[in-house]
Scaffold this motif. Structure first.
Motif, PDB file in Angstrom:
ATOM      1  N   ALA A  91     -40.407 -38.832  28.997  1.00 37.24           N
ATOM      2  CA  ALA A  91     -41.241 -38.494  30.159  1.00 37.24           C
ATOM      3  C   ALA A  91     -40.376 -37.973  31.310  1.00 37.24           C
ATOM      4  O   ALA A  91     -40.746 -36.995  31.971  1.00 37.24           O
ATOM      5  CB  ALA A  91     -42.054 -39.703  30.599  1.00 37.24           C
ATOM      6  N   GLU A  92     -39.236 -38.601  31.537  1.00 44.81           N
ATOM      7  CA  GLU A  92     -38.339 -38.151  32.603  1.00 44.81           C
ATOM      8  C   GLU A  92     -37.810 -36.747  32.302  1.00 44.81           C
ATOM      9  O   GLU A  92     -37.752 -35.885  33.179  1.00 44.81           O
ATOM     10  CB  GLU A  92     -37.173 -39.126  32.763  1.00 44.81           C
ATOM     11  N   THR A  93     -37.449 -36.526  31.058  1.00 50.94           N
ATOM     12  CA  THR A  93     -36.948 -35.210  30.644  1.00 50.94           C
ATOM     13  C   THR A  93     -38.032 -34.150  30.820  1.00 50.94           C
ATOM     14  O   THR A  93     -37.760 -33.043  31.295  1.00 50.94           O
ATOM     15  CB  THR A  93     -36.457 -35.245  29.182  1.00 50.94           C
ATOM     16  N   ALA A  94     -39.265 -34.466  30.462  1.00 54.48           N
ATOM     17  CA  ALA A  94     -40.375 -33.515  30.601  1.00 54.48           C
ATOM     18  C   ALA A  94     -40.609 -33.170  32.071  1.00 54.48           C
ATOM     19  O   ALA A  94     -40.807 -31.994  32.421  1.00 54.48           O
ATOM     20  CB  ALA A  94     -41.647 -34.077  29.976  1.00 54.48           C
ATOM     21  N   THR A 120     -26.573 -39.095  43.558  1.00 54.19           N
ATOM     22  CA  THR A 120     -27.497 -38.187  42.882  1.00 54.19           C
ATOM     23  C   THR A 120     -28.522 -37.703  43.897  1.00 54.19           C
ATOM     24  O   THR A 120     -29.105 -38.500  44.625  1.00 54.19           O
ATOM     25  CB  THR A 120     -28.222 -38.909  41.728  1.00 54.19           C
ATOM     26  N   ASP A 121     -28.718 -36.405  43.946  1.00 53.21           N
ATOM     27  CA  ASP A 121     -29.646 -35.797  44.887  1.00 53.21           C
ATOM     28  C   ASP A 121     -30.984 -36.545  44.873  1.00 53.21           C
ATOM     29  O   ASP A 121     -31.612 -36.688  43.813  1.00 53.21           O
ATOM     30  CB  ASP A 121     -29.851 -34.331  44.491  1.00 53.21           C
ATOM     31  N   PRO A 122     -31.444 -37.036  46.038  1.00 52.96           N
ATOM     32  CA  PRO A 122     -32.727 -37.750  46.088  1.00 52.96           C
ATOM     33  C   PRO A 122     -33.902 -36.937  45.548  1.00 52.96           C
ATOM     34  O   PRO A 122     -34.832 -37.503  44.984  1.00 52.96           O
ATOM     35  CB  PRO A 122     -32.901 -38.066  47.578  1.00 52.96           C
ATOM     36  N   LEU A 123     -33.865 -35.602  45.694  1.00 50.93           N
ATOM     37  CA  LEU A 123     -34.940 -34.770  45.143  1.00 50.93           C
ATOM     38  C   LEU A 123     -35.007 -34.911  43.629  1.00 50.93           C
ATOM     39  O   LEU A 123     -36.089 -35.049  43.055  1.00 50.93           O
ATOM     40  CB  LEU A 123     -34.750 -33.302  45.534  1.00 50.93           C
ATOM     41  N   ILE A 124     -33.862 -34.906  42.966  1.00 52.45           N
ATOM     42  CA  ILE A 124     -33.836 -35.054  41.503  1.00 52.45           C
ATOM     43  C   ILE A 124     -34.349 -36.442  41.112  1.00 52.45           C
ATOM     44  O   ILE A 124     -35.108 -36.580  40.145  1.00 52.45           O
ATOM     45  CB  ILE A 124     -32.422 -34.800  40.943  1.00 52.45           C
ATOM     46  N   GLN A 125     -33.978 -37.447  41.851  1.00 49.72           N
ATOM     47  CA  GLN A 125     -34.491 -38.795  41.579  1.00 49.72           C
ATOM     48  C   GLN A 125     -36.017 -38.814  41.688  1.00 49.72           C
ATOM     49  O   GLN A 125     -36.701 -39.401  40.847  1.00 49.72           O
ATOM     50  CB  GLN A 125     -33.896 -39.804  42.565  1.00 49.72           C
ATOM     51  N   GLN A 126     -36.531 -38.146  42.710  1.00 57.46           N
ATOM     52  CA  GLN A 126     -37.981 -38.089  42.914  1.00 57.46           C
ATOM     53  C   GLN A 126     -38.656 -37.334  41.777  1.00 57.46           C
ATOM     54  O   GLN A 126     -39.682 -37.772  41.258  1.00 57.46           O
ATOM     55  CB  GLN A 126     -38.272 -37.423  44.256  1.00 57.46           C
ATOM     56  N   VAL A 127     -38.077 -36.206  41.376  1.00 54.57           N
ATOM     57  CA  VAL A 127     -38.641 -35.390  40.287  1.00 54.57           C
ATOM     58  C   VAL A 127     -38.722 -36.225  39.008  1.00 54.57           C
ATOM     59  O   VAL A 127     -39.733 -36.223  38.303  1.00 54.57           O
ATOM     60  CB  VAL A 127     -37.788 -34.121  40.057  1.00 54.57           C
ATOM     61  N   ILE A 128     -37.661 -36.942  38.709  1.00 51.43           N
ATOM     62  CA  ILE A 128     -37.617 -37.735  37.481  1.00 51.43           C
ATOM     63  C   ILE A 128     -38.518 -38.950  37.572  1.00 51.43           C
ATOM     64  O   ILE A 128     -39.067 -39.414  36.581  1.00 51.43           O
ATOM     65  CB  ILE A 128     -36.162 -38.132  37.173  1.00 51.43           C
ATOM     66  N   GLU A 158     -27.211 -27.647  30.068  1.00 57.59           N
ATOM     67  CA  GLU A 158     -26.110 -28.134  30.904  1.00 57.59           C
ATOM     68  C   GLU A 158     -26.642 -28.866  32.133  1.00 57.59           C
ATOM     69  O   GLU A 158     -26.104 -29.883  32.542  1.00 57.59           O
ATOM     70  CB  GLU A 158     -25.180 -26.986  31.315  1.00 57.59           C
ATOM     71  N   PHE A 159     -27.705 -28.349  32.721  1.00 58.96           N
ATOM     72  CA  PHE A 159     -28.323 -29.003  33.874  1.00 58.96           C
ATOM     73  C   PHE A 159     -28.783 -30.412  33.478  1.00 58.96           C
ATOM     74  O   PHE A 159     -28.479 -31.378  34.175  1.00 58.96           O
ATOM     75  CB  PHE A 159     -29.499 -28.168  34.383  1.00 58.96           C
ATOM     76  N   ALA A 160     -29.486 -30.518  32.363  1.00 54.07           N
ATOM     77  CA  ALA A 160     -29.978 -31.823  31.905  1.00 54.07           C
ATOM     78  C   ALA A 160     -28.815 -32.765  31.594  1.00 54.07           C
ATOM     79  O   ALA A 160     -28.885 -33.963  31.887  1.00 54.07           O
ATOM     80  CB  ALA A 160     -30.870 -31.639  30.679  1.00 54.07           C
ATOM     81  N   ARG A 161     -27.737 -32.233  31.018  1.00 50.58           N
ATOM     82  CA  ARG A 161     -26.567 -33.059  30.730  1.00 50.58           C
ATOM     83  C   ARG A 161     -25.954 -33.610  32.019  1.00 50.58           C
ATOM     84  O   ARG A 161     -25.595 -34.773  32.099  1.00 50.58           O
ATOM     85  CB  ARG A 161     -25.524 -32.242  29.954  1.00 50.58           C
ATOM     86  N   TRP A 187     -25.645 -37.458  33.114  1.00 52.39           N
ATOM     87  CA  TRP A 187     -24.336 -38.031  33.436  1.00 52.39           C
ATOM     88  C   TRP A 187     -24.424 -38.801  34.746  1.00 52.39           C
ATOM     89  O   TRP A 187     -23.849 -39.871  34.888  1.00 52.39           O
ATOM     90  CB  TRP A 187     -23.299 -36.909  33.551  1.00 52.39           C
ATOM     91  N   SER A 188     -25.186 -38.272  35.670  1.00 52.95           N
ATOM     92  CA  SER A 188     -25.312 -38.869  36.994  1.00 52.95           C
ATOM     93  C   SER A 188     -26.271 -40.060  37.017  1.00 52.95           C
ATOM     94  O   SER A 188     -26.036 -41.031  37.728  1.00 52.95           O
ATOM     95  CB  SER A 188     -25.795 -37.791  37.966  1.00 52.95           C
ATOM     96  N   MET A 189     -27.341 -39.987  36.241  1.00 51.99           N
ATOM     97  CA  MET A 189     -28.395 -41.002  36.315  1.00 51.99           C
ATOM     98  C   MET A 189     -28.493 -41.891  35.090  1.00 51.99           C
ATOM     99  O   MET A 189     -29.276 -42.822  35.078  1.00 51.99           O
ATOM    100  CB  MET A 189     -29.749 -40.320  36.533  1.00 51.99           C
ATOM    101  N   GLY A 190     -27.747 -41.592  34.061  1.00 51.70           N
ATOM    102  CA  GLY A 190     -27.923 -42.302  32.801  1.00 51.70           C
ATOM    103  C   GLY A 190     -28.913 -41.547  31.941  1.00 51.70           C
ATOM    104  O   GLY A 190     -29.561 -40.606  32.397  1.00 51.70           O
ATOM    105  N   SER A 191     -29.033 -41.961  30.696  1.00 52.21           N
ATOM    106  CA  SER A 191     -29.896 -41.204  29.788  1.00 52.21           C
ATOM    107  C   SER A 191     -31.340 -41.179  30.297  1.00 52.21           C
ATOM    108  O   SER A 191     -31.810 -42.124  30.917  1.00 52.21           O
ATOM    109  CB  SER A 191     -29.826 -41.787  28.376  1.00 52.21           C
TER     110      SER A 191
END
Length: 179
Positions: free
Chosen positions: A139-142, A73-81, A124-127, A131-135
């Motif tokens: 707060a993470e979704t926001a 999973t892209d480290p940037l997305i992990q950081q954002v979440i 679709e992006f959120a899905r 899928w990659s990180m688990g539900s």
């Protein structure tokens, strides 16, 4: 495996058989063959044992792919979440084990689009992220949604995935006993 079988049939190749085994499965029924392939499947507990398993089943050559960079999973997305996922050992780990086994592998790289690329909309992006990180919790979704709304299409596509394509001749393959 289906693509390999289709290509073998289209080329009129005989004796091509695809066997799908987990690393933990019993491989005693897997014959020693000319070539062994492990594609995107080398995230295992005991890498040395897995490499030896491949080596023992290949007379001539082994081909495998292994993740570059330690992240699916892209480290940037992990950081954002705000959630870091554990990394997996990088391909250098595989090369070091092969070196210790007395093998001299060849190395090249394969690059593919991130699985986030091409998501047509937020849902679709959120899905794909889930899928990659688990539900994701609220707060993470926001946080992800706020980032998504200001991100460029390139940022949304994520960093490309890189795979190490590692292969080696098995000089002693004819003499290995099948386990």
């Amino acid at each position: 495996m289906d693509a390999m079988q289709a290509q073998a049939a289209a080329r009129g190749l005989q004796g091509v058989e695809a066997l799908h085994r987990a690393w933990e499965d019993d491989w005693s029924d897997v014959p020693v063959c000319d070539i062994a392939v492990a594609s995107r499947s080398t995230t295992v507990q005991d890498m040395a044992a897995a490499l030896e398993q491949l080596r023992a089943k290949a007379r001539l050559r082994v081909y495998l792919t292994h993740l570059v960079g330690g992240h699916f999973t892209d480290p940037l997305i992990q950081q954002v979440i705000g959630r870091a996922l554990p990394t997996v050992p990088d391909y250098i780990y595989v090369l070091n084990i092969l070196h210790r086994m007395g093998l001299h592998p060849e190395l090249s790289y394969l690059t593919q689009e991130n699985r986030l690329a091409g998501a047509p909309d937020w849902d679709e992006f959120a899905r794909r992220v889930a899928w990659s990180m688990g539900s994701l919790d609220e707060a993470e979704t926001a946080r992800l949604r706020a980032w998504y709304e200001r991100a460029t299409p390139q940022q949304r596509a994520g960093a490309p995935m890189r795979w190490a394509f590692i292969s080696w001749e098995n000089p002693h393959g004819e003499h290995h006993d099948a386990h």
